[in-house]
Write a protein that holds these residues in place. Structure first.
Motif, mmCIF file in Angstrom:
data_model
loop_
_atom_site.group_PDB
_atom_site.id
_atom_site.type_symbol
_atom_site.label_atom_id
_atom_site.label_comp_id
_atom_site.label_asym_id
_atom_site.label_seq_id
_atom_site.Cartn_x
_atom_site.Cartn_y
_atom_site.Cartn_z
ATOM 1 N N MET A 168 -0.810 -5.337 17.464
ATOM 2 C CA MET A 168 -0.733 -4.233 16.124
ATOM 3 C C MET A 168 0.757 -4.068 15.893
ATOM 4 S SD MET A 168 -3.970 -2.523 15.494
ATOM 5 C CE MET A 168 -3.326 -1.233 14.575
ATOM 6 N N SER A 169 1.113 -3.650 14.628
ATOM 7 C CA SER A 169 2.486 -3.560 14.404
ATOM 8 C C SER A 169 2.664 -2.208 13.523
ATOM 9 C CB SER A 169 3.014 -4.535 13.418
ATOM 10 O OG SER A 169 2.259 -4.889 12.397
ATOM 11 N N LEU A 170 3.821 -1.857 13.190
ATOM 12 C CA LEU A 170 3.999 -0.457 12.245
ATOM 13 C C LEU A 170 3.293 -0.827 10.902
ATOM 14 C CD1 LEU A 170 5.441 2.223 12.087
ATOM 15 C CD2 LEU A 170 7.335 0.776 11.159
ATOM 16 N N ASP A 171 2.800 0.336 10.620
ATOM 17 C CA ASP A 171 2.048 0.364 9.270
ATOM 18 C C ASP A 171 3.057 -0.100 8.110
ATOM 19 O OD1 ASP A 171 1.457 1.730 6.600
ATOM 20 O OD2 ASP A 171 -0.231 2.565 7.490
ATOM 21 N N PRO A 172 2.787 -0.935 7.256
ATOM 22 C CA PRO A 172 3.608 -1.746 6.329
ATOM 23 C C PRO A 172 4.161 -0.670 5.390
ATOM 24 C CG PRO A 172 1.551 -3.143 6.487
ATOM 25 C CD PRO A 172 1.448 -1.663 7.570
ATOM 26 N N ASP A 173 3.347 0.340 5.049
ATOM 27 C CA ASP A 173 3.842 1.268 4.211
ATOM 28 C C ASP A 173 5.167 2.259 4.844
ATOM 29 O OD1 ASP A 173 2.217 0.786 2.027
ATOM 30 O OD2 ASP A 173 0.599 2.210 3.055
ATOM 31 N N ILE A 174 4.780 2.488 6.041
ATOM 32 C CA ILE A 174 5.831 3.166 6.911
ATOM 33 C C ILE A 174 7.028 2.259 6.832
ATOM 34 C CG2 ILE A 174 6.557 4.222 9.050
ATOM 35 C CD1 ILE A 174 3.567 5.147 9.438
ATOM 36 N N ALA A 175 6.943 0.899 7.336
ATOM 37 C CA ALA A 175 7.910 -0.056 7.491
ATOM 38 C C ALA A 175 8.820 -0.165 6.493
ATOM 39 C CB ALA A 175 7.509 -1.190 8.077
ATOM 40 N N ALA A 176 8.132 -0.178 5.096
ATOM 41 C CA ALA A 176 8.779 -0.186 3.853
ATOM 42 C C ALA A 176 9.932 0.740 3.582
ATOM 43 C CB ALA A 176 7.803 -0.526 2.657
ATOM 44 N N ARG A 177 9.397 1.934 4.184
ATOM 45 C CA ARG A 177 10.197 3.387 3.761
ATOM 46 C C ARG A 177 11.608 3.329 4.667
ATOM 47 N NH1 ARG A 177 6.626 8.146 4.467
ATOM 48 N NH2 ARG A 177 8.511 9.260 3.566
ATOM 49 N N LEU A 178 11.527 2.485 5.721
ATOM 50 C CA LEU A 178 12.568 2.609 6.649
ATOM 51 C C LEU A 178 13.839 1.823 6.307
ATOM 52 C CD1 LEU A 178 11.005 2.137 10.108
ATOM 53 C CD2 LEU A 178 11.967 4.284 9.438
ATOM 54 N N LYS A 179 14.856 2.534 6.282
ATOM 55 C CA LYS A 179 16.323 1.974 6.149
ATOM 56 C C LYS A 179 16.995 1.616 7.380
ATOM 57 C CE LYS A 179 16.630 3.563 1.310
ATOM 58 N NZ LYS A 179 17.164 4.783 0.704
ATOM 59 N N LEU A 237 8.724 2.729 17.101
ATOM 60 C CA LEU A 237 8.037 3.751 16.230
ATOM 61 C C LEU A 237 6.655 3.589 16.157
ATOM 62 C CD1 LEU A 237 8.320 6.252 14.185
ATOM 63 C CD2 LEU A 237 8.732 4.587 12.342
ATOM 64 N N HIS A 238 6.000 2.560 16.108
ATOM 65 C CA HIS A 238 5.034 2.210 16.400
ATOM 66 C C HIS A 238 4.169 2.525 17.448
ATOM 67 C CE1 HIS A 238 0.940 -0.046 16.152
ATOM 68 N NE2 HIS A 238 1.361 -0.473 17.341
ATOM 69 N N ARG A 239 4.800 2.541 18.439
ATOM 70 C CA ARG A 239 4.412 2.603 20.072
ATOM 71 C C ARG A 239 4.122 4.420 19.888
ATOM 72 N NH1 ARG A 239 7.401 -1.104 24.475
ATOM 73 N NH2 ARG A 239 6.698 -2.982 23.683
ATOM 74 N N THR A 240 5.327 5.046 19.554
ATOM 75 C CA THR A 240 5.266 6.346 19.286
ATOM 76 C C THR A 240 4.255 6.948 18.745
ATOM 77 O OG1 THR A 240 7.868 6.463 19.871
ATOM 78 C CG2 THR A 240 6.821 8.394 19.040
ATOM 79 N N LEU A 241 3.922 6.490 17.612
ATOM 80 C CA LEU A 241 3.086 7.074 16.573
ATOM 81 C C LEU A 241 1.594 6.630 17.283
ATOM 82 C CD1 LEU A 241 4.326 5.665 13.164
ATOM 83 C CD2 LEU A 241 4.246 8.130 13.731
ATOM 84 N N THR A 242 1.356 5.671 17.760
ATOM 85 C CA THR A 242 -0.139 5.194 18.289
ATOM 86 C C THR A 242 -0.246 5.965 19.763
ATOM 87 O OG1 THR A 242 0.718 3.157 19.321
ATOM 88 C CG2 THR A 242 -0.254 3.100 16.898
ATOM 89 N N THR A 243 0.760 6.066 20.722
ATOM 90 C CA THR A 243 0.427 6.652 21.941
ATOM 91 C C THR A 243 0.785 8.022 22.231
ATOM 92 O OG1 THR A 243 2.650 6.252 22.743
ATOM 93 C CG2 THR A 243 1.216 4.446 22.849
#
Length: 112
Positions: free
Chosen positions: A1-12, A42-48
């Motif tokens: 699994m990876s970071l939600d694409p909507d969140i990834a698109a917002r990151l600078k 960030l993905h690990r933080t959000l999911t764990t």
């Protein structure tokens, strides 16, 4: 699994692919530390629910508290208005700073 694409698109991200993460005690607002995250951290933080960062010096992921016992239980995560900084609100167990201080900002106040 990876970071939600909507969140990834917002990151600078910076040139190194990282964003700064400001860490704050959720109930008092006390600023505890600053660390760095990439998409995977960030993905690990959000999911764990455990704060996970990228160590620039060791070039590896680290979960806060895995070796020290000073765990950060994540209560909330937000992006700033520009998408270039992450704010983690956590319940800090023990010291947040690697020096053993409660926060990384305890020892060197430039103004009182």
């Amino acid at each position: 699994m990876s970071l939600d694409p909507d969140i990834a698109a917002r990151l600078k991200r910076g040139p190194d692919g990282l964003v700064p993460a400001i860490v704050q005690q959720y109930d008092s607002g006390e600023v505890l530390m600053l660390a760095w995250m990439d998409d995977e951290a960030l993905h690990r933080t959000l999911t764990t629910g455990r704060a996970t960062y990228w160590s620039r010096s060791r070039r590896e992921y680290w979960v806060k508290g895995d070796t020290s016992g000073h765990v950060q239980h994540v209560k909330a995560v937000a992006l700033d208005c520009d998408g270039d900084t992450v704010l983690l609100k956590v319940d800090q167990v023990g010291a947040a700073c690697h020096t053993g201080d409660r926060t990384c900002f305890d020892a060197d106040a430039l103004l009182p």
